[in-house]
Design a protein around this motif. Structure first.
Motif, PDB file in Angstrom:
ATOM      1  N   GLY A 180      24.824 -47.593  -9.045  1.00 36.86           N
ATOM      2  CA  GLY A 180      25.680 -48.310  -8.116  1.00 36.86           C
ATOM      3  C   GLY A 180      25.012 -48.761  -6.839  1.00 36.86           C
ATOM      4  N   ALA A 181      23.707 -48.957  -6.884  1.00 35.42           N
ATOM      5  CA  ALA A 181      22.992 -49.348  -5.662  1.00 35.42           C
ATOM      6  C   ALA A 181      23.522 -50.681  -5.124  1.00 35.42           C
ATOM      7  N   ARG A 182      23.755 -50.709  -3.814  1.00 30.31           N
ATOM      8  CA  ARG A 182      24.218 -51.951  -3.184  1.00 30.31           C
ATOM      9  C   ARG A 182      23.045 -52.800  -2.692  1.00 30.31           C
ATOM     10  N   VAL A 183      21.914 -52.150  -2.506  1.00 31.49           N
ATOM     11  CA  VAL A 183      20.742 -52.877  -2.021  1.00 31.49           C
ATOM     12  C   VAL A 183      19.487 -52.277  -2.647  1.00 31.49           C
ATOM     13  N   THR A 184      18.497 -53.135  -2.883  1.00 30.63           N
ATOM     14  CA  THR A 184      17.188 -52.681  -3.367  1.00 30.63           C
ATOM     15  C   THR A 184      16.136 -53.071  -2.351  1.00 30.63           C
ATOM     16  N   LEU A 185      15.391 -52.073  -1.900  1.00 28.12           N
ATOM     17  CA  LEU A 185      14.296 -52.321  -0.968  1.00 28.12           C
ATOM     18  C   LEU A 185      13.024 -52.600  -1.772  1.00 28.12           C
ATOM     19  N   TYR A 186      12.285 -53.643  -1.370  1.00 29.95           N
ATOM     20  CA  TYR A 186      11.010 -53.996  -2.002  1.00 29.95           C
ATOM     21  C   TYR A 186       9.918 -53.916  -0.925  1.00 29.95           C
ATOM     22  N   PRO A 187       9.413 -52.733  -0.655  1.00 31.02           N
ATOM     23  CA  PRO A 187       8.448 -52.593   0.440  1.00 31.02           C
ATOM     24  C   PRO A 187       7.015 -52.815  -0.012  1.00 31.02           C
ATOM     25  N   VAL A 188       6.197 -53.251   0.934  1.00 35.00           N
ATOM     26  CA  VAL A 188       4.784 -53.548   0.723  1.00 35.00           C
ATOM     27  C   VAL A 188       3.963 -52.731   1.728  1.00 35.00           C
ATOM     28  N   SER A 189       2.768 -52.307   1.308  1.00 40.69           N
ATOM     29  CA  SER A 189       1.819 -51.631   2.193  1.00 40.69           C
ATOM     30  C   SER A 189       2.476 -50.422   2.866  1.00 40.69           C
ATOM     31  N   ALA A 190       2.155 -50.177   4.139  1.00 41.41           N
ATOM     32  CA  ALA A 190       2.654 -48.975   4.811  1.00 41.41           C
ATOM     33  C   ALA A 190       4.159 -49.002   5.023  1.00 41.41           C
ATOM     34  N   ALA A 191       4.793 -50.153   4.884  1.00 43.16           N
ATOM     35  CA  ALA A 191       6.253 -50.211   4.979  1.00 43.16           C
ATOM     36  C   ALA A 191       6.911 -49.377   3.882  1.00 43.16           C
ATOM     37  N   ARG A 192       6.153 -49.033   2.854  1.00 46.77           N
ATOM     38  CA  ARG A 192       6.702 -48.231   1.760  1.00 46.77           C
ATOM     39  C   ARG A 192       7.090 -46.834   2.240  1.00 46.77           C
ATOM     40  N   PHE A 193       6.306 -46.265   3.143  1.00 48.80           N
ATOM     41  CA  PHE A 193       6.649 -44.931   3.652  1.00 48.80           C
ATOM     42  C   PHE A 193       7.963 -44.997   4.441  1.00 48.80           C
ATOM     43  N   ALA A 194       8.104 -46.032   5.255  1.00 47.53           N
ATOM     44  CA  ALA A 194       9.333 -46.196   6.041  1.00 47.53           C
ATOM     45  C   ALA A 194      10.521 -46.495   5.134  1.00 47.53           C
ATOM     46  N   ALA A 195      10.287 -47.257   4.069  1.00 42.69           N
ATOM     47  CA  ALA A 195      11.392 -47.627   3.178  1.00 42.69           C
ATOM     48  C   ALA A 195      11.976 -46.403   2.463  1.00 42.69           C
ATOM     49  N   VAL A 196      11.112 -45.481   2.077  1.00 47.58           N
ATOM     50  CA  VAL A 196      11.618 -44.259   1.424  1.00 47.58           C
ATOM     51  C   VAL A 196      12.511 -43.472   2.383  1.00 47.58           C
ATOM     52  N   ARG A 197      12.090 -43.373   3.640  1.00 47.39           N
ATOM     53  CA  ARG A 197      12.922 -42.679   4.636  1.00 47.39           C
ATOM     54  C   ARG A 197      14.219 -43.455   4.875  1.00 47.39           C
ATOM     55  N   ALA A 198      14.132 -44.772   4.909  1.00 45.09           N
ATOM     56  CA  ALA A 198      15.333 -45.587   5.127  1.00 45.09           C
ATOM     57  C   ALA A 198      16.317 -45.419   3.968  1.00 45.09           C
ATOM     58  N   ALA A 199      15.808 -45.375   2.752  1.00 42.89           N
ATOM     59  CA  ALA A 199      16.691 -45.210   1.592  1.00 42.89           C
ATOM     60  C   ALA A 199      17.433 -43.883   1.665  1.00 42.89           C
ATOM     61  N   SER A 200      16.754 -42.844   2.099  1.00 45.79           N
ATOM     62  CA  SER A 200      17.399 -41.545   2.239  1.00 45.79           C
ATOM     63  C   SER A 200      18.507 -41.607   3.286  1.00 45.79           C
ATOM     64  N   PRO A 283       6.238 -53.629  16.747  1.00 41.50           N
ATOM     65  CA  PRO A 283       5.807 -52.709  15.688  1.00 41.50           C
ATOM     66  C   PRO A 283       6.252 -53.164  14.304  1.00 41.50           C
ATOM     67  N   ALA A 284       5.569 -52.656  13.291  1.00 43.31           N
ATOM     68  CA  ALA A 284       5.990 -52.894  11.911  1.00 43.31           C
ATOM     69  C   ALA A 284       7.377 -52.283  11.697  1.00 43.31           C
ATOM     70  N   PRO A 285       8.163 -52.842  10.780  1.00 44.62           N
ATOM     71  CA  PRO A 285       9.507 -52.309  10.544  1.00 44.62           C
ATOM     72  C   PRO A 285       9.467 -50.820  10.186  1.00 44.62           C
ATOM     73  N   ASP A 286      10.172 -50.009  10.978  1.00 45.31           N
ATOM     74  CA  ASP A 286      10.282 -48.584  10.656  1.00 45.31           C
ATOM     75  C   ASP A 286      11.599 -48.329   9.918  1.00 45.31           C
ATOM     76  N   ALA A 287      11.875 -47.080   9.630  1.00 45.47           N
ATOM     77  CA  ALA A 287      13.087 -46.763   8.866  1.00 45.47           C
ATOM     78  C   ALA A 287      14.340 -47.239   9.582  1.00 45.47           C
ATOM     79  N   GLU A 288      14.360 -47.076  10.899  1.00 49.51           N
ATOM     80  CA  GLU A 288      15.538 -47.506  11.660  1.00 49.51           C
ATOM     81  C   GLU A 288      15.749 -49.014  11.553  1.00 49.51           C
TER      82      GLU A 288
END
Length: 299
Positions: A180-200, A283-288
């Protein structure tokens, strides 16, 4: 068995290349100042310290590629790709198409966050633009091994967009798919670490969220892994630590939208200098920031 970091993986690959493949490693100050964050081996042969002559140094590396040495060129900060780009773009990337002879060179370009206005760039988008390159951004040990195999099994110049935030990483980063995901994040490079935290965080807020990691940037394949969540009704958000305008995030978002018809937005740096302090802090997009972008999408 103790897990290897990304830095240790790079060092092992490099040592093997120098000792067993007649390879070369070239760069400026690569055996000093921390041996490029612990990624350079203390090898007895094959290491070439280049003088501080960026255009000429890249030219030497491209020449080594043309004679079959499959050199690794280390660019300590991706901003310096601008200085080294002429031999890479106008010779290495074009030579095979124009003259039928390849110039396989592996360019290790390291990105960073918070190092100031000319040391914090993430510039893989520029090399996605020009024909002839393969472009990849591995953030885990196995991804780096896979990127290296890809380079060694082809004869194209290869841009490996590294990031210092990954060097101490020992873990792999599998995709996250939830019902039932409402959104899918497609992160690249170091944004991947932030995206995992954002998904949580989004999950805690009652917004089910997928994460589909993007490692290979060019050639970029829009496959079922990427499109299935969108076909199932999810919105998409591509996140890149580079500039959003005319960058990787918008390019990938466009391809996903064209393939699926789904709404896919892009998130990257704002169109202003990336610096440490206000008013130029960018700054690069962080989880917030990612969570905020998702809320803005979903309304």
């Amino acid at each position: 068995m103790e897990k290897m970091t990304v830095a240790e993986t790079i060092k092992r690959i490099t040592r093997r290349h120098l000792e067993q493949d007649n390879g070369m490693l070239l760069g400026e100050c690569i055996t000093a100042v921390g041996w490029v964050n612990g990624t350079v081996p203390d090898a007895k042969k094959g290491i070439v310290e280049l003088p501080m002559t960026d255009v000429a140094g890249a030219g030497i590396a491209v020449g080594a590629a043309l004679v079959g040495r499959r050199p690794i060129l280390v660019i300590r900060f991706q901003d310096f790709l601008m200085l080294n780009s002429s031999p890479l773009i106008f010779f290495a990337a074009k030579y095979k198409e124009l003259h039928g002879r390849s110039a396989p060179i592996f360019v290790r370009a390291s990105a960073a966050e918070g190092f100031g206005p000319v040391h914090s760039g993430v510039l893989h988008s520029i090399f996605m633009h020009f024909p002839g390159f393969r472009v990849c951004s591995p953030m885990t040990p196995l991804e780096y091994e896979d990127a290296w195999r890809d380079f060694m099994s082809h004869d194209d110049p290869f841009i490996c967009s590294e990031h210092r935030l990954s060097y101490s990483n020992t873990g792999e980063m599998p995709d996250i798919f939830v019902d039932g995901a409402r959104v899918t994040l497609y992160p690249v490079s170091a944004a991947r670490f932030a995206a995992v935290r954002a998904a949580s965080e989004l999950q805690k807020q009652g917004i089910p969220c997928n994460v589909a990691h993007i490692v290979r940037l060019k050639p970029f394949t829009v496959d079922k892994r990427l499109t299935a969540p969108l076909d199932a009704g999810s919105a998409g958000l591509v996140i890149d630590p580079g500039y959003e305008i005319a960058g990787a995030a918008r390019s990938i978002a466009y391809e996903l939208t064209q393939k699926t018809g789904a709404r896919v937005n892009a998130l990257g740096l704002r169109d202003k200098t990336k610096c440490l302090c206000e008013p130029l802090r960018n700054p690069a997009p962080d989880a917030e920031a990612i969570v905020g972008a998702v809320h803005a999408m979903l309304g």
